[in-house]
Design a protein around this motif. Structure first.
Motif, PDB file in Angstrom:
ATOM      1  N   LEU A 122      45.086  24.841 -73.833  1.00 42.88           N
ATOM      2  CA  LEU A 122      45.844  26.046 -73.496  1.00 42.88           C
ATOM      3  C   LEU A 122      47.168  26.034 -74.248  1.00 42.88           C
ATOM      4  O   LEU A 122      47.796  24.975 -74.392  1.00 42.88           O
ATOM      5  N   THR A 123      47.588  27.181 -74.730  1.00 40.95           N
ATOM      6  CA  THR A 123      48.845  27.297 -75.455  1.00 40.95           C
ATOM      7  C   THR A 123      49.696  28.395 -74.819  1.00 40.95           C
ATOM      8  O   THR A 123      49.179  29.245 -74.092  1.00 40.95           O
ATOM      9  N   LYS A 124      50.988  28.371 -75.126  1.00 46.07           N
ATOM     10  CA  LYS A 124      51.882  29.379 -74.560  1.00 46.07           C
ATOM     11  C   LYS A 124      51.494  30.780 -75.022  1.00 46.07           C
ATOM     12  O   LYS A 124      50.846  30.960 -76.047  1.00 46.07           O
ATOM     13  N   LEU A 125      51.932  31.766 -74.271  1.00 44.05           N
ATOM     14  CA  LEU A 125      51.633  33.163 -74.568  1.00 44.05           C
ATOM     15  C   LEU A 125      52.075  33.517 -75.989  1.00 44.05           C
ATOM     16  O   LEU A 125      53.196  33.217 -76.393  1.00 44.05           O
ATOM     17  N   SER A 126      51.177  34.149 -76.727  1.00 48.08           N
ATOM     18  CA  SER A 126      51.483  34.509 -78.118  1.00 48.08           C
ATOM     19  C   SER A 126      52.539  35.611 -78.175  1.00 48.08           C
ATOM     20  O   SER A 126      52.718  36.373 -77.223  1.00 48.08           O
ATOM     21  N   ASN A 127      53.235  35.701 -79.305  1.00 45.93           N
ATOM     22  CA  ASN A 127      54.263  36.731 -79.479  1.00 45.93           C
ATOM     23  C   ASN A 127      53.674  38.133 -79.400  1.00 45.93           C
ATOM     24  O   ASN A 127      54.299  39.044 -78.854  1.00 45.93           O
TER      25      ASN A 127
END
Length: 299
Positions: A271-276
């Motif tokens: 999981l990765t942080k919310l994209s721009n």
């Protein structure tokens, strides 16, 4: 105890990906204050798939301690191996957990017979109340109403979180199961419809950021005041939609940080942080949302 608004709680982390227990304490107090009926600790929203076994147990244990007996705690105990699910379930016995939420075995696509035997064996190896969890979009298998009916005959299998996205299942399950069996929705956007069809409440992602509103919606719906419930729902309906713009719990952690309820929106790989691009969509869609603007702490 297991009716109304139940939160599928996130697991807060610091910027290095370690569990942040100060933030956990803060969000537990937030749910107690806003009359959330129970907390699901380390379910899908709590990132059960990226916590190791010792962390899993510790987060549930600390959630229990920090709640100070003011709110029931439901432990996520599902696994795709029956023996692993039993081991995890037994680990939570006699520590004060109110129930377990046990997801259908994922990836290996068991038959209905396999699903029945899986939950039967867990039930036979613990006295803890078990809530089944059906979410085919994530697990690759679907626990059907007839199988749920058979499982409802076990005394410690007390209910189900039904998140198939098929509202007709609520009536089907209700007709087949034991009368005391609890049916909880798993999709915030259909929570009121679920209760109007005879469901008992919701295990909610939106409740992470709108606990008071979801508690009021559930209370009104369970008292058949659906028009009033829908009026409140309109204020937060954007969140039911956009909390899944990327896989849960990515968006909800981002909003929780904006609301100042957690220090970091950190997750663990994969999981990765919310994209721009998603941030831009959310900010554009929510710029006129009064609930969002009222609660925002930083942009």
């Amino acid at each position: 105890m297991f009716k109304g608004n139940i939160v599928a709680l996130i697991t807060p982390m610091d910027n290095k990906g370690k569990i942040c227990y100060k933030s956990l304490e803060k969000i537990i107090k937030y749910h107690i204050k806003n009359k959330t009926k129970a907390i699901v600790s380390v379910g899908t929203t709590g990132e059960s798939s990226t916590l190791n076994k010792s962390e899993h147990f510790e987060v549930v244990l600390q959630t229990l301690k920090l709640s100070n007996n003011k709110i029931p705690i439901i432990a996520g105990t599902g696994a795709n191996s029956t023996e692993e699910a039993i081991t995890l379930t037994k680990k939570f016995e006699k520590i004060g957990i109110s129930a377990c939420l046990s997801v259908t075995p994922y990836y290996n696509k068991p038959t209905q017979k396999g699903l029945y035997q899986h939950f039967k064996k867990i039930s036979e190896n613990t006295d803890l109340p078990q809530i089944l969890y059906n979410v085919p979009s994530r697990t690759g298998c679907d626990l059907l109403p007839k199988t749920i009916s058979l499982l409802s005959k076990f005394n410690n299998i007390i209910g189900i979180k039904e998140a198939s996205g098929n509202l007709s299942r609520i009536n089907m399950i209700k007709r087949l199961v034991e009368k005391k069996f609890i049916i909880l929705g798993g999709d915030d956007i259909t929570a009121i419809d679920c209760m109007q069809l005879g469901g008992d409440g919701i295990i909610s992602v939106t409740s992470n950021i709108a606990a008071k509103e979801m508690s009021n919606i559930c209370s009104l719906s369970l008292n058949k005041k659906f028009l009033e419930a829908r009026k409140i729902n309109e204020k937060i309906i954007d969140f039911h939609k956009f909390l899944f713009i990327e896989p849960n719990p990515i968006p909800v952690k981002w909003i929780l940080k904006k609301f100042g309820l957690i220090k970091s929106s950190q997750l663990r790989l994969p999981l990765t942080k919310l994209s721009n691009s998603s941030k831009n969509v959310l900010l554009k869609k929510l710029k006129n949302n009064k609930f969002f603007l009222k609660n925002i702490k930083c942009l």
